[in-house]
Design an enzyme around this catalytic site. Structure first.
Site, PDB file in Angstrom:
ATOM      1  N   SER A 161      -9.246  21.366  22.245  1.00 49.24           N
ATOM      2  CA  SER A 161      -8.724  22.138  23.363  1.00 49.24           C
ATOM      3  C   SER A 161      -9.679  22.074  24.556  1.00 49.24           C
ATOM      4  O   SER A 161      -9.979  21.004  25.053  1.00 49.24           O
ATOM      5  CB  SER A 161      -8.474  23.580  22.897  1.00 49.24           C
ATOM      6  OG  SER A 161      -7.762  24.285  23.859  1.00 49.24           O
ATOM      7  N   ASP A 205       2.706  20.771  20.963  1.00 55.30           N
ATOM      8  CA  ASP A 205       1.619  21.609  21.469  1.00 55.30           C
ATOM      9  C   ASP A 205       2.152  22.431  22.647  1.00 55.30           C
ATOM     10  O   ASP A 205       2.463  21.889  23.695  1.00 55.30           O
ATOM     11  CB  ASP A 205       0.457  20.705  21.904  1.00 55.30           C
ATOM     12  CG  ASP A 205      -0.804  21.488  22.261  1.00 55.30           C
ATOM     13  OD1 ASP A 205      -0.685  22.666  22.664  1.00 55.30           O
ATOM     14  OD2 ASP A 205      -1.898  20.918  22.145  1.00 55.30           O
ATOM     15  N   HIS A 256      -0.933  23.078  18.527  1.00 60.47           N
ATOM     16  CA  HIS A 256      -2.215  22.907  19.211  1.00 60.47           C
ATOM     17  C   HIS A 256      -3.417  22.972  18.270  1.00 60.47           C
ATOM     18  O   HIS A 256      -4.367  22.228  18.415  1.00 60.47           O
ATOM     19  CB  HIS A 256      -2.315  24.014  20.260  1.00 60.47           C
ATOM     20  CG  HIS A 256      -3.514  23.936  21.139  1.00 60.47           C
ATOM     21  ND1 HIS A 256      -3.674  22.957  22.082  1.00 60.47           N
ATOM     22  CD2 HIS A 256      -4.623  24.727  21.226  1.00 60.47           C
ATOM     23  CE1 HIS A 256      -4.826  23.150  22.731  1.00 60.47           C
ATOM     24  NE2 HIS A 256      -5.420  24.219  22.226  1.00 60.47           N
TER      25      HIS A 256
END
Ligand SMILES: *[C@@H]1O[C@H](CO)[C@@H](O)[C@H](O)[C@H]1NC(C)=O
Ligand SMILES: *[C@@H]1O[C@H](CO)[C@@H](O)[C@H](O)[C@H]1NC(C)=O
Length: 437
Positions: free
Chosen positions: A242, A334, A369
């Site tokens: 991320s 995601d 994600h």
């Protein structure tokens, strides 16, 4: 209890192992055709309980082998050897938005596996199981050392593999939630890579001064690895998830100090103002806050903040400059960050620059994600506090549980192979030996 059921035998092998290793759950000594429910229960450090369960029918030999026989329903169905772990979810009545993350990696996850009579769905706590065993799941293999690092103002933990080394090294960065999160670095060290978990958003220095760290903070962390007597200074990788990916891209492309052997970027994006500090990067996201979406379940979707992918070269890392192999891991569902769209753009940029031979993309359908080490329970959404605005929200990460779990297993296996090839491969790494892996 029926006398015939008095000797139900439950075994889990191995009963102690690394979190990314498979186990075999076997129920024996029941009547052919006997209906039973296998249940897993985990109480995590914050006191919340998680459970998974699946209904089975014993075969003609009076056996259920969870690795071979289909679940007829429960928190997963079909043949799923590790479903009892990846489908763990908070017990009914738990507060919403929980995410399972191990804090103290020096103790194992202790999961209680039990067998109940009949096909059950609920009320496990009120029943007496026919048999139970406790299994230990570890992030730290025996001999792995955990060393807190404070030099250079860092808030970090170094995990050294067992043995004398020297070992290749890795800098491990998590995302926008901050905090020192150790479990992935501990697991990587269990696979032979000296790994430094680094808190760069909420380190002591930021808490004391109220200021975000500068770009040199990451270079100091790299130096700690590079200069450590048990680390091979010329064999260092970076891994980010991320927001940690944003930092990794930037350092890999522009740092004059950090020389990486390879980089792994999970669920991230190269979109960012290229000559800014960490604070400016966070501010650039906030500027687009109007693009935040909220779904009908009041879950926050941030992916549009970085869309569409800009064409202005000042607003994205020039991945054409990368000189080391890059592994991108992206979930096609995601909802938090446009990692998939970013990967398309990165591919095109690298093709144009003539360095696409360095790129490997792993892209997974119905995957969200939070692509974590294998068997980590899937959290489709969870409460999240942003470091920059200190706002607590329910963030939607995305993914569908079974597909997401398969992606985690595949991505982790391929990540270890990628790291091994690039960190241990090539010229003789001296004392580093594949036996640690
Ligand atoms: C029942 O399952 C066990 C474990 O998978 C297997 O060894 C055995 O052969 C099976 N029995 C029959 C009759 O299929
Ligand atoms: C259970 O299934 C696993 C995976 O197929 C196999 O390795 C193991 O031998 C089986 N156990 C028994 C007792 O059949």
């Amino acid at each position: 209890m029926d006398r015939k059921q008095c000797c139900v035998k439950l075994s889990v092998q191995p009963s102690r192992g690394l979190v990314d290793k498979k186990f075999i759950v076997l129920v024996q000594n029941v009547l052919p055709g006997f209906q039973l429910t296998v249940h897993a229960l985990y109480q995590c450090e914050d006191g919340h309980s998680w459970e998974a369960f699946a209904r089975y029918t014993a075969n003609a030999s009076g056996t259920v082998n969870v690795s071979e026989h289909p679940s007829l329903g429960g928190t997963y169905s079909g043949v799923e050897p590790m479903g009892l772990l990846w489908s763990l979810r908070p017990v009914p009545g738990s507060k919403p938005g929980l995410r399972l993350r191990k804090v103290n990696v020096q103790t194992p996850m202790e999961v209680m596996i039990s067998v109940y009579q009949g096909h059950q769905t609920e009320g496990f706590v009120d029943q007496v199981p026919l048999a139970s065993v406790v299994v230990e799941r570890w992030y730290m293999a025996p001999g792995v050392r955990r060393i807190p690092i404070t030099e250079g103002g860092l808030t970090a933990t170094l995990f050294l593999p067992s043995g004398s080394g020297p070992f290749p090294g890795l800098l491990d960065l998590w995302g926008g939630g901050g905090k020192l999160v150790e479990y992935r670095a501990a697991l990587l060290a269990s696979h032979g890579i000296a790994s430094l978990a680094l808190d760069y958003l909420t380190p002591k220095i930021t808490i004391e001064t109220g200021k975000f760290v500068d770009n040199q903070y990451f270079e100091r962390a790299y130096r700690v690895l590079e200069q450590h007597p048990q680390v091979l200074g010329s064999r260092i990788a970076m891994l980010g998830l991320s927001f940690g990916t944003s930092v990794t891209f930037k350092i890999a492309a522009y740092s004059q100090v950090v020389k990486l052997r390879c980089a792994v970027c999970i669920s991230g994006s190269h979109v960012q103002p290229i000559d800014g500090t960490l604070e400016q990067l966070l501010t650039s996201f906030s500027k687009n806050a109007v693009k935040t979406r909220i779904n009908e379940e009041n879950q926050v979707i941030w992916r549009d903040l970085l869309l569409p992918i800009p064409t202005d070269p000042a607003l994205k890392v020039d991945v054409g400059r990368l000189q080391c192999p890059l592994l991108l891991v992206v979930g096609e569902d995601d909802q938090n960050w446009p990692a998939y769209e970013s990967a398309q753009d990165i591919r095109e940029m690298m093709e144009r620059a003539g360095n696409s031979h360095l790129l490997t993309v792993l892209s997974y359908p119905n995957t969200g994600h939070l692509i974590e080490p294998p068997y980590t329970p899937h959290a489709r959404a969870s409460t999240f506090k942003t470091v920059h605005t200190r706002e607590k929200v329910m963030a939607l990460w995305g993914g569908e549980t079974a597909a997401h779990s398969r992606a985690q297993e595949d991505a982790w296996r391929k990540t270890l192979v990628f790291l091994r090839e690039n960190l241990y491969g090539g010229t003789n790494p001296g004392a580093a030996s594949l036996s640690h892996l």
